[in-house]
Design an enzyme around this catalytic site. Structure first.
Site, PDB file in Angstrom:
ATOM      1  N   SER A 111       1.457  14.264   8.617  1.00 34.75           N
ATOM      2  CA  SER A 111       0.507  13.182   8.403  1.00 34.75           C
ATOM      3  C   SER A 111      -0.812  13.495   9.109  1.00 34.75           C
ATOM      4  O   SER A 111      -1.438  14.521   8.824  1.00 34.75           O
ATOM      5  CB  SER A 111       1.140  11.877   8.887  1.00 34.75           C
ATOM      6  OG  SER A 111       0.374  10.763   8.554  1.00 34.75           O
ATOM      7  N   HIS A 136       0.658  13.467   3.337  1.00 34.53           N
ATOM      8  CA  HIS A 136       0.883  12.335   2.442  1.00 34.53           C
ATOM      9  C   HIS A 136      -0.341  11.431   2.483  1.00 34.53           C
ATOM     10  O   HIS A 136      -1.311  11.703   3.182  1.00 34.53           O
ATOM     11  CB  HIS A 136       2.165  11.574   2.801  1.00 34.53           C
ATOM     12  CG  HIS A 136       2.162  10.913   4.147  1.00 34.53           C
ATOM     13  ND1 HIS A 136       3.245  10.246   4.663  1.00 34.53           N
ATOM     14  CD2 HIS A 136       1.194  10.808   5.108  1.00 34.53           C
ATOM     15  CE1 HIS A 136       2.958   9.767   5.853  1.00 34.53           C
ATOM     16  NE2 HIS A 136       1.726  10.087   6.149  1.00 34.53           N
TER      17      HIS A 136
END
Length: 208
Positions: A111, A136
């Site tokens: 992330s 993501h």
């Protein structure tokens, strides 16, 4: 990575930190291990990316720039991700300061951790062989009136677009590829992270 207007500071766990003792002309001097490594221009970014941790990393980056603006800084990352705003404060400082910031993934960079890994100086972004990388789209939630929810939904879409544009710039991937690949959790091995352009090389030994 998460988008939140207010981030509760994660609890800071006191732990036994190893001490290093050095002999100087004035006798012995002891450092905690992280302070000693800071002298070698090494910074650790570990755990959840949140405001307190981000402030510490930013302060160390600025201090090392003041010490020597022409010498590289090494940022070691082992993080599951965290707050977008906290992470962007680190990212912007990395781009702002004069020294090149070399990033090294150890364990995982997921992330916002992956975003910061990719944001290192070109040609100086590395991953250790058994680490993993995950990208993501931003996560977030908000409660309130319908009009407020709409405002925050638009803001998270704006942040998503900004992060995708920056990731495309750092990886060399087309924007449409980034948008597709960040739609869901996308895990990569060390070699896959190199192929994708998040890092430049896998480091197996110190001499590489």
């Amino acid at each position: 990575m998460s988008y939140q207007e207010k981030n509760a500071m994660s609890p800071i766990i006191d732990a036994l930190v190893p001490m290093v003792v050095e002999q100087t002309s004035r006798g012995e001097r002891s450092y905690d291990i992280y302070s000693r490594l800071l002298k070698e221009r090494v910074i650790f970014l570990t755990g959840q990316v949140e405001d307190h941790m981000a402030n510490l990393v930013v302060a160390q980056l600025l201090f090392l720039e003041s010490e020597n603006p022409d010498k590289d800084i090494f940022l070691y990352i082992n993080s599951p991700g965290g707050s977008v705003t906290a992470g962007m404060s680190i990212y912007d400082t990395m781009q702002f300061i004069k020294p090149n910031v070399s990033t090294v993934c150890m364990g995982q960079a997921c992330s916002m951790g992956a975003f910061l890994l990719a944001g290192g100086a070109p040609g100086k972004r590395y991953v250790l062989p058994n680490s993993r990388v995950m990208i993501h789209q931003p996560l977030g939630g908000f409660q309130g009136q319908a009009s407020d929810i709409q405002i925050h939904a638009q803001e998270i879409l704006t942040i998503k677009q900004k992060l995708n544009n920056l990731l495309a710039e750092h990886t060399g991937q087309p924007l449409e590829v980034i948008e597709r690949d960040t739609d869901r959790d996308n895990f990569m091995s060390a070699d896959q992270a190199v192929e994708y352009g998040i890092v430049d090389a896998v480091l197996s030994h110190r001499g590489e």
